[in-house]
Structures are given as structure tokens and as C-alpha cells.
Design an enzyme around this catalytic site. Structure first.
Site, PDB file in Angstrom:
ATOM      1  N   TYR B 287       0.837  -1.208   0.000  1.00 22.55           N
ATOM      2  CA  TYR B 287       0.000   0.000   0.000  1.00 22.55           C
ATOM      3  C   TYR B 287       0.865   1.249   0.000  1.00 22.55           C
ATOM      4  O   TYR B 287       1.702   1.443   0.886  1.00 22.55           O
ATOM      5  CB  TYR B 287      -0.902  -0.021   1.225  1.00 22.55           C
ATOM      6  CG  TYR B 287      -2.053   0.955   1.169  1.00 22.55           C
ATOM      7  CD1 TYR B 287      -3.298   0.550   0.694  1.00 22.55           C
ATOM      8  CD2 TYR B 287      -1.922   2.264   1.604  1.00 22.55           C
ATOM      9  CE1 TYR B 287      -4.371   1.428   0.653  1.00 22.55           C
ATOM     10  CE2 TYR B 287      -2.989   3.147   1.559  1.00 22.55           C
ATOM     11  CZ  TYR B 287      -4.206   2.720   1.084  1.00 22.55           C
ATOM     12  OH  TYR B 287      -5.270   3.590   1.046  1.00 22.55           O
ATOM     13  N   TYR B 336      -5.771   5.267  -7.344  1.00 28.93           N
ATOM     14  CA  TYR B 336      -5.899   5.235  -5.891  1.00 28.93           C
ATOM     15  C   TYR B 336      -7.344   4.911  -5.552  1.00 28.93           C
ATOM     16  O   TYR B 336      -8.206   5.774  -5.544  1.00 28.93           O
ATOM     17  CB  TYR B 336      -5.471   6.559  -5.258  1.00 28.93           C
ATOM     18  CG  TYR B 336      -5.627   6.515  -3.754  1.00 28.93           C
ATOM     19  CD1 TYR B 336      -4.933   5.563  -3.008  1.00 28.93           C
ATOM     20  CD2 TYR B 336      -6.477   7.367  -3.087  1.00 28.93           C
ATOM     21  CE1 TYR B 336      -5.082   5.483  -1.644  1.00 28.93           C
ATOM     22  CE2 TYR B 336      -6.635   7.295  -1.716  1.00 28.93           C
ATOM     23  CZ  TYR B 336      -5.937   6.351  -0.997  1.00 28.93           C
ATOM     24  OH  TYR B 336      -6.090   6.266   0.356  1.00 28.93           O
TER      25      TYR B 336
END
Ligand SMILES: [Zn+2]
Lengths: 148, 381
Positions: B287, B336
Site C-alpha cells: 500500500y 488510488y
């Protein structure tokens, strides 16, 4: 015009945090401590994570500390902050209790703008001391002055 | 003791286009991604009986179930903390399927953050705790909050902006290979990175995620069922969530060791229930909403020692052919969508169909947002 109109935030104070702000209004930096085992804790909460006591006191601190870290926010930001950007936001670890750390701003004088100190003067470990100022919204907030 | 190890598999993945602006609603995008994932698996939407999503998702399971024509639903779950919940959605579905609470589970993420509002712009939406201790002082955005930890990390361990650039570059290079990525055909240079504007010093523009419109989904079924589906099963080998003792969320400044975040807690559990260790991971999807989360995660998940996350990125380690190929779909330079693209990219790698395929990849680590209560998946083919 209210604070939120200009995008400047005043603390949304909860029951656990209220004493901190009440002492700040009197110019005192106090941190919650367990009345049973004496451990300091921050942010304030109802119960001691060390001994689970619900009894607490508020211990006065010397107001001296060191910069643990800092950032220099640039826009896009809320309008009240964008006007002052880039400014500094710091985490100060208290000299009396290094594990207690407060987010704040280093300023040239208690009521000076957030961008009143040259960022070149900031460094991790730099000594600071607390000062209080009546921020907009009627809440007194701690600020930090560089020690000479 | 019952174990989740390889008991379930991801049988289908789906996604919409990614763009700064998509005209369709979040609900429509979610339905499209979920139906695409079910089609990819070769399963009828009426077979879906489990849903898992993260909080901050505007499309809840009631709306989705009736829109896609799901059957009776016997398991549903929502995981908190935004990007920290991504892998946990699959973990919860795997647990439900493995324990017989459901048979066909769907997880998804649908966001219109490219064209929608930024949460930090809402001045009244600050929680009393810990917002009262941070927001009034101008620590307003996640970039400011993570920037604070980054400065301390650089100070303690000597990590540099070049280390953060190595992360940004590896992701951008992979996005340049992925036609679906927002940053396809938009190369990044060191000079562009170093001269870009600050967002919250020490974090610059390219250390931050790109808000994107788009949706993704995946389908989790039992391992046996997965072997009858259209594609090679991608087994859920090990799962974990992590919320460390005395953790404070993104503003993790108030415990003894603020730089040992939730990754460390999740990793201990992840490896404990796995037959594999960090040395066995062929490719990683870590991440990267902010570049410093990658070195912090590399340390937490055991790819290097404490404080060595910066140097680990040197010498092309994160590129294809390097020590640990990273975010092969492009990570934040793909889209994103709160990390869901990392899950689907992990599946693509283990199917052998990534646009930046790691030859022979058979194990993939996928992580959720570090810096908040997090989750992780270890996938194998
Ligand atoms: Zn106590």
C-alpha cells in the site's frame, strides 16, 4: 464570521479532554495522570491502560520540551491555514515526560502567526517552551517558542 | 484447529476504467466491477451470499445485493480505517466461506475521489479524539500526519528523499507498462520528482496518491469450487489484521515506538499461519498512498531489518528483476482506490497475466494501508 467560515479549526473538546483546555485557559500545561499508579497518559481517556484505574489527576508540566518532528504544510489547505502556508506543525516531546508528545506550532511570540518562525531554525531535538494564546473561537491553545 | 490456509481462493476479479472523472455514480461503478468479477469467475450473481467492504464505502451491501440480483445473503462485514481495510475484506470472506457461513463472497471498492470531495476539506467532520489534539494546529491532511512520521523516520535512520523517489519511480515505471493505469505513458524522472512542489515537507507531490474515480471487486469461494472456475485459482494462503497495542491511527505519535506501526502486528500473524516467509515472496503489492509507507512496511513485514527500509530500495530492488518487484500494476500510479487495485494485481501476477509479469511468480504479498489499523494477504498459485 465563525472560525469554520474562514476554515480555521478550534478544538472539538470532548469530556476526556476538557480539563486540558480548562487548564490551558489559565496558562497551565497539565497532563492527565493515573491517581492510582501515577502513569501519565496522552491523549486523555477514561481509564488507565497501565492499571485500569478510573481515577485520574492532572499534573502540571514544566512546559519545556524538544521538537520530536515537524512538517511544513503547503496548499491546498483550508483557507485559514492556506493564508499562512507554508507554516510549521510540530510534535513536541515534553522534557518532564518524553513519551508525552503534543502537536503544536513553533511561533515567534505566543500570539504571532503560524508562519512567524523561519523554518531554517527548526530541527529535530531543538529545545522549546510553551506559551499560551487565546485563539479565535475563545479557546486558549498552547504554542511553542524556540529556547535561545 | 481450523485453518484458513489455502481453504479458499480468489476466483474472479473485475474493475472499471480509472480516470480523474467518470460520469457514473459510485453505486453504478461498484455494480459494474462486481459483475465483471463474477463473469471473470464464471459464477452467476444469484449465487452470491456474502459481502465484505470497507467503511468509507458509500455503496452498502443492501444496495449492491439488490442491484446485482444476489441471492439470500448470509454473511456481510465492514472493515474500518479506510485503506487499512482492503485486504481484510478478502480475509473476512475467506473466514466466512471456510467456516461454512457462505459460499460465494464478493468484496469491492468504489470511489469517486478524483472528482468528489476530499474528506479533510470538511471542517466539521473532525472527530473529537484525536482531532482536538492535531487539527487546530494545522495538521489537517493525511499527508501532514504521515509527513510528521516521515521526518522522524529520516532523522532516526538516515532515510532520504532518494529512497522515497525509488518507491515512486518503481510504481511509475510499472504504471507506464499498464494501459489501464492513470499514469500510463507518463514517465517520471528524478529531476521532476526532486523539483516538484511540496505538499507537506518532507513529502512532495509525487509522494502522494492520485485521487481517482473507479471501482474494483473480487470473488472469494472455497478452494474446490475455485478449481471449477474459469481461471487458475489464486489461493488465500494466510491473512491478518493488525491494530497494535496503544496505536493511535495515522497520528501515531503517542506510544513508545511510533515508527513500528500496524504492519508489524499484521506481519507477525501473517507469517505465523503461513508455510512461507518473506524470503519466499516473489512479488509484493504494498500500500503506497504515501511513498514512506513502503519502507516502513518493508521493515514491518520482515523484508529487511529495522531502519533498513530506505537502503532496501536502492539498486533497483523494487523494479522487475530486482530483489522484490513492487506494485506491478503501478500502485498509486495505477489508481488510488484505497488499495483494492493491489489485490487484483496480486491475482493477475499469480495467473501470469500482469502487464509487468514477474516470470514464474507463485507467491504474492498484498498489504493494506500502513499508518492505520491494517490488514494483509499472502496469496499463492
Ligand atoms: Zn494506573
Amino acid at each position: 464570521m465563525t472560525d469554520s467560515d474562514i476554515g480555521y479549526l478550534t478544538p472539538v473538546i470532548d469530556e476526556d479532554g476538557a480539563p486540558f483546555w480548562q487548564y490551558a485557559a489559565r496558562g497551565q500545561l497539565r497532563i492527565q495522570a493515573c491517581a492510582s499508579c501515577d502513569e501519565l497518559r496522552f491523549p486523555p481517556r477514561p481509564c488507565c491502560p497501565h492499571c485500569r484505574s478510573f481515577d485520574s489527576t492532572w499534573r502540571r508540566m514544566s512546559g519545556r520540551g524538544r521538537i520530536w518532528s515537524y512538517v511544513l504544510p503547503h496548499p491546498p489547505l483550508l483557507p485559514g491555514y492556506a493564508e499562512q502556508a507554508p507554516y510549521n506543525a510540530v510534535v513536541v516531546e515534553l522534557a518532564d515526560a518524553p513519551r508525552i508528545r503534543l502537536v503544536g506550532n513553533v511561533v515567534a511570540a505566543a500570539d504571532a502567526p503560524l508562519n512567524s518562525v523561519d523554518p531554517e531554525l527548526l530541527s529535530v531535538g531543538a529545545p522549546v517552551r510553551v506559551a499560551f494564546t487565546a485563539a479565535s473561537g475563545g479557546v486558549t491553545v498552547p504554542r511553542w517558542l524556540l529556547e535561545r | 484447529m481450523a485453518t484458513l490456509k489455502d481453504a479458499t481462493a480468489i476466483a474472479g476479479i473485475g474493475q472499471t476504467a480509472f480516470a480523474k472523472h467518470l460520469p457514473e455514480s459510485e453505486k453504478t461503478l461498484a455494480c459494474r466491477a462486481i459483475l465483471a468479477a463474477l463473469d471473470d469467475a464464471g459464477l452467476d450473481p444469484a449465487e452470491v451470499d456474502a459481502f465484505a467492504s470497507y467503511t468509507m464505502e458509500e455503496t452498502d451491501e443492501v444496495e449492491i445485493a439488490k442491484a446485482i440480483g444476489a441471492g439470500d445473503v448470509t454473511f456481510f462485514s465492514k472493515v474500518g480505517y479506510g485503506g487499512g481495510g482492503s485486504c481484510a475484506t478478502v480475509a473476512h470472506l475467506a473466514a466466512a466461506v471456510a467456516t461454512g457461513q457462505a459460499n460465494v463472497g464478493v468484496a469491492w471498492r468504489s470511489r469517486k475521489r478524483g472528482s468528489g470531495p476530499r474528506p479533510w476539506k470538511n471542517t466539521t467532520a473532525q472527530l473529537p479524539t484525536p482531532g482536538q489534539w492535531t487539527r487546530p494546529f494545522g495538521l489537517l491532511r493525511p499527508a501532514d500526519e504521515i509527513g510528521m512520521l516521515t521526518r522522524r523516520y529520516m532523522h532516526e535512520y538516515g532515510a532520504t528523499r532518494d529512497h522515497l523517489f525509488n518507491v515512486a519511480l518503481a510504481c511509475r515505471n510499472r504504471a507506464n507498462q499498464n494501459p489501464a493505469a492513470i499514469m500510463y505513458e507518463r514517465p517520471l524522472t528524478r529531476e521532476t520528482y526532486m523539483t516538484s512542489r511540496w505538499i507537506s515537507e518532507p513529502l512532495c507531490l509525487f509522494d502522494n496518491c492520485l485521487e481517482t474515480d473507479g471501482a474494483l471487486a473480487c470473488v472469494v469461494v472455497g478452494a474446490g469450487r475455485a478449481r471449477d472456475c474459469r481461471h487458475r485459482p489464486v489461493y488465500v494462503h494466510s491473512v491478518a489484521q493488525g491494530l497494535p497495542a496503544q496505536h493511535h491511527g495515522m497520528v501515531n505519535y503517542w506510544n513508545d515506538d511510533p515508527l513500528a506501526g500496524p504492519a508489524w502486528t499484521a506481519a507477525r500473524r501473517l507469517w505465523k499461519t503461513a508455510d512461507l516467509g518473506p524470503q519466499d515472496v516473489d512479488v509484493a503489492q504494498i500500500y503506497d498512498a504515501f511513498t514512506p509507507l513502503v519502507p516502513l512496511s518493508l521493515e514491518g513485514y520482515g523484508f529487511c531489518g529495522r531502519g533498513e527500509g530506505g537502503p532496501f530500495t536502492e539498486g533497483g530492488a523494487l523494479e522487475i528483476g530486482g530483489r522484490l518487484p513492487l506494485n506491478t500494476g503501478g500502485g498509486l500510479s495505477e489508481a488510488y482506490v484505497h488499495g483494492f487495485n493491489l489485490i487484483n494485481e496480486g491475482v493477475k501476477q499469480l495467473r501470469g497475466v500482469s502487464t509487468a509479469q514477474v516470470p514464474g511468480a507463485s507467491t504474492c504479498l498484498v498489504t493494506a494501508g500502513e499508518g492505520v489499523p491494517t490488514s494483509a494477504l499472502l496469496l499463492r498459485s
